[in-house]
Design a protein around this motif. Structure first.
Motif, PDB file in Angstrom:
ATOM      1  N   LEU A  55       0.723  -0.955   0.021  1.00  0.00           N
ATOM      2  CA  LEU A  55      -0.075  -0.068   0.063  1.00  0.00           C
ATOM      3  C   LEU A  55       0.857   1.042   0.064  1.00  0.00           C
ATOM      4  O   LEU A  55       0.369   2.115  -0.490  1.00  0.00           O
ATOM      5  N   SER A  56       1.980   1.033   0.495  1.00  0.00           N
ATOM      6  CA  SER A  56       2.807   2.255   0.414  1.00  0.00           C
ATOM      7  C   SER A  56       3.518   2.631  -1.014  1.00  0.00           C
ATOM      8  O   SER A  56       3.937   3.762  -1.025  1.00  0.00           O
ATOM      9  N   ILE A  57       3.306   1.777  -1.875  1.00  0.00           N
ATOM     10  CA  ILE A  57       3.711   1.976  -3.204  1.00  0.00           C
ATOM     11  C   ILE A  57       2.748   2.180  -4.193  1.00  0.00           C
ATOM     12  O   ILE A  57       2.771   1.934  -5.463  1.00  0.00           O
ATOM     13  N   SER A  58       1.520   2.448  -3.531  1.00  0.00           N
ATOM     14  CA  SER A  58       0.304   2.331  -4.661  1.00  0.00           C
ATOM     15  C   SER A  58       0.233   3.517  -5.556  1.00  0.00           C
ATOM     16  O   SER A  58      -0.505   3.277  -6.500  1.00  0.00           O
ATOM     17  N   GLN A  59       0.994   4.411  -5.352  1.00  0.00           N
ATOM     18  CA  GLN A  59       1.125   5.670  -6.297  1.00  0.00           C
ATOM     19  C   GLN A  59       1.687   5.255  -7.566  1.00  0.00           C
ATOM     20  O   GLN A  59       1.599   5.903  -8.520  1.00  0.00           O
ATOM     21  N   PHE A  60       2.752   4.075  -7.581  1.00  0.00           N
ATOM     22  CA  PHE A  60       3.253   3.333  -8.646  1.00  0.00           C
ATOM     23  C   PHE A  60       2.146   2.926  -9.552  1.00  0.00           C
ATOM     24  O   PHE A  60       1.600   1.710  -9.155  1.00  0.00           O
ATOM     25  N   SER A  61       1.988   3.448 -10.704  1.00  0.00           N
ATOM     26  CA  SER A  61       0.869   3.097 -11.804  1.00  0.00           C
ATOM     27  C   SER A  61       1.151   3.475 -13.194  1.00  0.00           C
ATOM     28  O   SER A  61       1.872   4.172 -13.320  1.00  0.00           O
ATOM     29  N   HIS A  62       0.401   2.821 -14.119  1.00  0.00           N
ATOM     30  CA  HIS A  62       0.541   3.120 -15.478  1.00  0.00           C
ATOM     31  C   HIS A  62       0.167   4.428 -15.683  1.00  0.00           C
ATOM     32  O   HIS A  62       0.508   5.335 -16.541  1.00  0.00           O
ATOM     33  N   ALA A  63      -1.067   4.761 -14.998  1.00  0.00           N
ATOM     34  CA  ALA A  63      -1.682   6.185 -15.280  1.00  0.00           C
ATOM     35  C   ALA A  63      -0.647   7.285 -14.879  1.00  0.00           C
ATOM     36  O   ALA A  63      -0.770   8.318 -15.876  1.00  0.00           O
ATOM     37  N   ASN A  64      -0.008   7.349 -14.262  1.00  0.00           N
ATOM     38  CA  ASN A  64       1.061   8.560 -13.646  1.00  0.00           C
ATOM     39  C   ASN A  64       2.490   8.177 -14.378  1.00  0.00           C
ATOM     40  O   ASN A  64       3.355   8.903 -14.098  1.00  0.00           O
ATOM     41  N   GLY A  65       2.621   7.316 -15.036  1.00  0.00           N
ATOM     42  CA  GLY A  65       3.891   6.839 -15.785  1.00  0.00           C
ATOM     43  C   GLY A  65       4.969   6.598 -15.054  1.00  0.00           C
ATOM     44  O   GLY A  65       6.030   6.440 -15.421  1.00  0.00           O
ATOM     45  N   MET A  66       4.611   5.726 -13.708  1.00  0.00           N
ATOM     46  CA  MET A  66       5.570   5.353 -12.790  1.00  0.00           C
ATOM     47  C   MET A  66       5.796   3.610 -12.966  1.00  0.00           C
ATOM     48  O   MET A  66       6.473   3.160 -12.385  1.00  0.00           O
ATOM     49  N   LEU A  67       5.119   3.143 -13.980  1.00  0.00           N
ATOM     50  CA  LEU A  67       5.275   1.687 -14.136  1.00  0.00           C
ATOM     51  C   LEU A  67       5.520   1.286 -15.748  1.00  0.00           C
ATOM     52  O   LEU A  67       4.961   2.346 -16.439  1.00  0.00           O
ATOM     53  N   PRO A  68       6.424   0.738 -16.210  1.00  0.00           N
ATOM     54  CA  PRO A  68       7.252   0.036 -15.477  1.00  0.00           C
ATOM     55  C   PRO A  68       8.307   0.789 -14.589  1.00  0.00           C
ATOM     56  O   PRO A  68       8.660   1.750 -15.060  1.00  0.00           O
ATOM     57  N   VAL A  69       8.717   0.357 -13.529  1.00  0.00           N
ATOM     58  CA  VAL A  69       9.704   1.002 -12.666  1.00  0.00           C
ATOM     59  C   VAL A  69      11.155   1.081 -13.149  1.00  0.00           C
ATOM     60  O   VAL A  69      11.654   0.168 -13.943  1.00  0.00           O
TER      61      VAL A  69
END
Length: 92
Positions: A55-69
């Motif tokens: 849950l602490s890394i839930s801000q990593f998503s495709h929508a905000n461009g943070m995936l793939p890391v």
């Protein structure tokens, strides 16, 4: 589903089968990366006092461009873990 044609060769008849259908490939104008959507994230209920690391890394998503890391995001995760360890080991 095949048509049969006969070709005459001197003193022999050979049957040649030809398929009635053809397989045709199609190329689109869009790349797979352009059609990527956010993965499904189901709702969840946490027991009292629990907070999983995921849950602490839930801000990593495709929508905000943070995936793939990339290495940048990996370093962010490492710093988050170090901060969590520090906060857990503070004297009360």
């Amino acid at each position: 589903n095949q048509t049969v044609s006969k070709k005459r060769i001197p003193s022999k008849i050979i049957e040649v089968s030809t398929p009635r259908v053809k397989t045709v490939g199609v190329q689109t104008l869009y790349r797979d990366s352009e059609t990527q959507t956010d993965p499904y994230t189901p709702d969840y209920i946490l027991p009292e006092g629990e907070e999983p690391e995921v849950l602490s890394i839930s801000q990593f998503s495709h929508a905000n461009g943070m995936l793939p890391v990339s290495m940048h995001e990996v370093n962010i995760i490492k710093r988050m873990r170090e901060k969590q360890d520090y906060l857990e080991n503070l004297p009360e």
